[in-house]
Enzyme design. Structure first.
Site, PDB file in Angstrom:
ATOM      1  N   GLU A  91       4.940  -4.839   7.314  1.00  0.00           N
ATOM      2  CA  GLU A  91       4.095  -3.906   8.069  1.00  0.00           C
ATOM      3  C   GLU A  91       4.532  -3.664   9.501  1.00  0.00           C
ATOM      4  OE1 GLU A  91       2.934  -6.001   5.815  1.00  0.00           O
ATOM      5  OE2 GLU A  91       1.208  -5.155   4.785  1.00  0.00           O
TER       6      GLU A  91
ATOM      7  N   ALA B 271       0.866  -1.182   0.000  1.00  0.00           N
ATOM      8  CA  ALA B 271       0.000   0.000   0.000  1.00  0.00           C
ATOM      9  C   ALA B 271       0.902   1.231   0.000  1.00  0.00           C
ATOM     10  CB  ALA B 271      -0.896  -0.023   1.226  1.00  0.00           C
TER      11      ALA B 271
ATOM     12  N   GLY C 235       0.536  -4.974   0.893  1.00  0.00           N
ATOM     13  CA  GLY C 235      -0.668  -5.055   0.058  1.00  0.00           C
ATOM     14  C   GLY C 235      -0.431  -5.748  -1.276  1.00  0.00           C
TER      15      GLY C 235
ATOM     16  N   GLU D 127      -0.696  -9.298  -0.503  1.00  0.00           N
ATOM     17  CA  GLU D 127      -2.121  -9.556  -0.241  1.00  0.00           C
ATOM     18  C   GLU D 127      -2.896  -9.681  -1.553  1.00  0.00           C
ATOM     19  OE1 GLU D 127      -2.169  -6.237   2.551  1.00  0.00           O
ATOM     20  OE2 GLU D 127      -2.934  -7.623   4.056  1.00  0.00           O
TER      21      GLU D 127
END
Ligand code: CAA
Length: 260
Positions: free
Chosen positions: A134, A66, A111, A114
């Protein structure tokens, strides 16, 4: 529809969807997440699209996570909303009738991992790298990573990867069952396209129902999953694809499926 951050090309039933922000290693900001959701929703409704391959633009990254710059300025409420939107995208990929292959050409972090995990399976270049950094940013994966990784490789390995924020190479990701196949960088898209072609050659309804049985069955008890599988199996006997597939076998010819 026009997309600012995506390159989409369809040929012979196979769509390549490339996330195109190479200057920030294809990081997912809220615009990219929204575009991905709209594009995948549209592609899933398009009968001409039989398989989707998701990949990243440039030499270095699939998706490096992200967008940290954007996230660094958001409130707790906005962070919750961003996570829910990211998760909605991942759940959409699960719910789509069209199979989605991740072709991981470089970094798949946070992300990005993911997104790859939400796809139906992952192929990777030897240069690919995987991880959930993260905890090093003071947060946790928020687009379904804790759930999807633990379900795929078990909680112990997921715990190790997520608690350390360690980045692993393609060989390790393959050994752990995150990645189905590894190849040289130049072979990645051809390998994904070749598998997509195999899928396109089969009955579209069979493929769709198999995805449905596997994905939804995983959230059921085994007995309920079996019951669900039997009901989908039965429904397929009301289709012309079933008659064509079995007829072609008995007549020793290649089946010509219509997806009906
Ligand atoms: N968000 C925003 N920008 C990013 C980014 C990200 N996730 N990853 C890379 N970039 C940007 C860099 O800031 C840099 O921009 P500038 O040229 O303007 O400085 C550009 O992309 C190139 O990156 P680097 O110079 O850092 O490239 P590198 O080869 O030295 O390192 C890397 C590559 C190891 C992937 C490194 O970029 C990196 O660690 N990126 C962040 C990875 C990360 O922490 N991802 C998780 C994000 S959190 C998340 O995803 C939460 C969630 O679950 C939803």
């Amino acid at each position: 529809m026009e997309y600012k951050n995506l390159l989409i090309e369809t040929s012979n039933g196979i769509t390549t969807l490339m996330i195109n922000r190479p200057q920030v290693l294809n990081a997912l900001n809220s615009d990219v997440v929204r575009e991905l959701e709209c594009a995948l929703y549209e592609l899933d409704l398009d009968a001409a699209v039989r398989v989707i391959i998701v990949t990243g633009a440039g030499e270095k990254a699939f998706v490096a996570g992200a967008d940290i710059k954007e996230m660094s300025e958001i409130s707790a409420y906005e962070a919750h909303d961003f996570a829910r939107r990211g998760q909605r995208l991942m759940l959409l990929i699960n719910k789509m009738t069209t199979p989605v292959i991740a072709a991981v050409n470089g970094y798949a972090l946070g992300g990005g991992l993911e997104l790859a995990l939400a796809c139906d399976f992952i192929y990777a270049s030897e240069k690919a790298k995987f991880g959930f950094p993260e905890v090093g940013l003071g947060i946790i994966p928020g687009f379904g990573g804790t759930q999807n990784l633990a379900r795929l490789i078990g909680p112990n390995r997921a715990n190790e990867l997520i608690f350390t924020g360690r980045i692993i190479n393609a060989a390790q990701a393959h050994a752990w069952g995150i990645v189905n196949e590894i190849c040289a960088p130049g072979d990645l898209l051809p390998m994904a396209v070749s598998t997509a072609r195999e899928i396109v050659g089969k009955g579209a309804l069979g493929v769709t129902y198999a995805k449905d049985a596997i994905t939804n069955g995983l959230n059921m008890t085994k007995e309920d999953g079996f019951r669900y599988e039997a009901s989908l199996f039965g429904v397929l006997f009301a289709t012309s694809d079933q008659r064509e597939g079995m007829g072609a076998f008995l007549e020793k010819r290649t089946a010509e499926f219509k997806g009906k």
